[in-house]
Design a protein around this motif. Structure first.
Motif, PDB file in Angstrom:
ATOM      1  N   VAL A  85       0.889  -1.161   0.000  1.00  0.00           N
ATOM      2  CA  VAL A  85       0.000   0.000   0.000  1.00  0.00           C
ATOM      3  C   VAL A  85       0.922   1.204   0.000  1.00  0.00           C
ATOM      4  O   VAL A  85       1.834   1.303   0.827  1.00  0.00           O
ATOM      5  N   VAL A  86       0.713   2.094  -0.968  1.00  0.00           N
ATOM      6  CA  VAL A  86       1.614   3.230  -1.156  1.00  0.00           C
ATOM      7  C   VAL A  86       0.852   4.551  -1.141  1.00  0.00           C
ATOM      8  O   VAL A  86      -0.360   4.590  -1.362  1.00  0.00           O
ATOM      9  N   ILE A  87       1.617   5.597  -0.893  1.00  0.00           N
ATOM     10  CA  ILE A  87       1.139   6.958  -1.107  1.00  0.00           C
ATOM     11  C   ILE A  87       1.745   7.382  -2.429  1.00  0.00           C
ATOM     12  O   ILE A  87       2.963   7.344  -2.607  1.00  0.00           O
ATOM     13  N   ALA A  88       0.882   7.733  -3.368  1.00  0.00           N
ATOM     14  CA  ALA A  88       1.349   8.180  -4.681  1.00  0.00           C
ATOM     15  C   ALA A  88       0.942   9.633  -4.881  1.00  0.00           C
ATOM     16  O   ALA A  88      -0.150  10.036  -4.483  1.00  0.00           O
ATOM     17  N   LEU A  89       1.835  10.389  -5.457  1.00  0.00           N
ATOM     18  CA  LEU A  89       1.535  11.754  -5.856  1.00  0.00           C
ATOM     19  C   LEU A  89       1.183  11.669  -7.329  1.00  0.00           C
ATOM     20  O   LEU A  89       2.020  11.368  -8.175  1.00  0.00           O
ATOM     21  N   THR A  98      -3.028   0.302  -3.547  1.00  0.00           N
ATOM     22  CA  THR A  98      -2.136  -0.855  -3.577  1.00  0.00           C
ATOM     23  C   THR A  98      -1.367  -0.819  -4.888  1.00  0.00           C
ATOM     24  O   THR A  98      -1.959  -0.644  -5.957  1.00  0.00           O
ATOM     25  N   LEU A  99      -0.070  -1.006  -4.799  1.00  0.00           N
ATOM     26  CA  LEU A  99       0.796  -0.949  -5.972  1.00  0.00           C
ATOM     27  C   LEU A  99       0.787  -2.289  -6.699  1.00  0.00           C
ATOM     28  O   LEU A  99       1.085  -3.324  -6.118  1.00  0.00           O
ATOM     29  N   LEU A 105       2.091  -1.744 -14.501  1.00  0.00           N
ATOM     30  CA  LEU A 105       1.964  -0.800 -13.407  1.00  0.00           C
ATOM     31  C   LEU A 105       0.541  -0.247 -13.325  1.00  0.00           C
ATOM     32  O   LEU A 105       0.006   0.276 -14.310  1.00  0.00           O
ATOM     33  N   ARG A 106      -0.067  -0.432 -12.144  1.00  0.00           N
ATOM     34  CA  ARG A 106      -1.375   0.173 -11.858  1.00  0.00           C
ATOM     35  C   ARG A 106      -1.473   0.440 -10.368  1.00  0.00           C
ATOM     36  O   ARG A 106      -0.772  -0.175  -9.571  1.00  0.00           O
ATOM     37  N   LEU A 107      -2.360   1.342 -10.014  1.00  0.00           N
ATOM     38  CA  LEU A 107      -2.670   1.630  -8.622  1.00  0.00           C
ATOM     39  C   LEU A 107      -4.076   1.110  -8.369  1.00  0.00           C
ATOM     40  O   LEU A 107      -5.027   1.545  -9.007  1.00  0.00           O
ATOM     41  N   LEU A 108      -4.184   0.157  -7.435  1.00  0.00           N
ATOM     42  CA  LEU A 108      -5.442  -0.539  -7.231  1.00  0.00           C
ATOM     43  C   LEU A 108      -6.154  -0.099  -5.955  1.00  0.00           C
ATOM     44  O   LEU A 108      -5.538  -0.043  -4.887  1.00  0.00           O
ATOM     45  N   ASP A 118      -4.685   3.768 -13.954  1.00  0.00           N
ATOM     46  CA  ASP A 118      -3.632   3.441 -14.909  1.00  0.00           C
ATOM     47  C   ASP A 118      -2.729   4.669 -15.007  1.00  0.00           C
ATOM     48  O   ASP A 118      -3.108   5.666 -15.618  1.00  0.00           O
ATOM     49  N   PRO A 119      -1.543   4.630 -14.394  1.00  0.00           N
ATOM     50  CA  PRO A 119      -0.682   5.812 -14.355  1.00  0.00           C
ATOM     51  C   PRO A 119      -0.279   6.358 -15.715  1.00  0.00           C
ATOM     52  O   PRO A 119       0.026   7.537 -15.826  1.00  0.00           O
ATOM     53  N   CYS A 120      -0.291   5.548 -16.755  1.00  0.00           N
ATOM     54  CA  CYS A 120       0.105   6.069 -18.069  1.00  0.00           C
ATOM     55  C   CYS A 120      -0.932   7.064 -18.594  1.00  0.00           C
ATOM     56  O   CYS A 120      -0.666   7.797 -19.536  1.00  0.00           O
TER      57      CYS A 120
END
Length: 147
Positions: A85-89, A98-99, A105-108, A118-120
């Motif tokens: 589990v991450v903190i994303a800016l 969740t990474l 790569l996705r943030l769930l 979808d970070p892209c």
């Protein structure tokens, strides 16, 4: 959003820690024996210079036990791994997710009412830190009723 950091020279505050664990299944015989004292700073903060606190907002992570108002302990010194589990800016705002690194790569979210990110598709993404502990007040969570 205001980031809070641990006091670099906190006064030690110890609280009794009982030797026996509390069963979440069938009850076990109670014991009055103390294991010792516990300072939550030493338990929750491995890298004080790289640790900060954030309050959770929203309901996208309730499936992993993160509820609105919970205090998140975040360590910036850890390398984020798949499943953390991450903190994303993300595009200038913080999000807790969740990474996922595989297969892409996705943030769930941890709530089916929310969609994966979808970070892209975003302008910018920075993984800001790994959530190591969650401190929550059960009385303030939705669905709790005092009897």
């Amino acid at each position: 959003m205001k980031l809070l950091t641990p006091d670099p020279s906190p006064a030690e505050v110890t609280i009794p820690l009982f030797l026996h664990r509390a069963s979440c299944g069938f009850p076990s015989p109670a014991s009055d024996y103390l294991e010792g004292k516990l300072d939550l700073n030493t338990h929750c903060v491995a890298h004080p210079a790289a640790t900060f606190y954030l309050r959770a907002e929203g309901e996208s992570m309730t499936g992993v036990g993160i509820f609105p108002g919970d205090l998140l302990v975040v360590d910036k010194s850890l390398t984020p791994r798949h499943g953390d589990v991450v903190i994303a800016l993300l595009d200038g705002g913080f999000t807790v997710k969740t990474l996922q690194l595989k297969p892409r790569l996705r943030l769930l979210p941890a709530n089916p009412a929310f969609a994966p990110i979808d970070p892209c598709m975003s302008l910018s993404l920075e993984l800001f830190g790994v959530v190591t502990h969650v401190i929550g007040n059960l009385r303030q969570r939705d669905g709790y009723s005092a009897r």
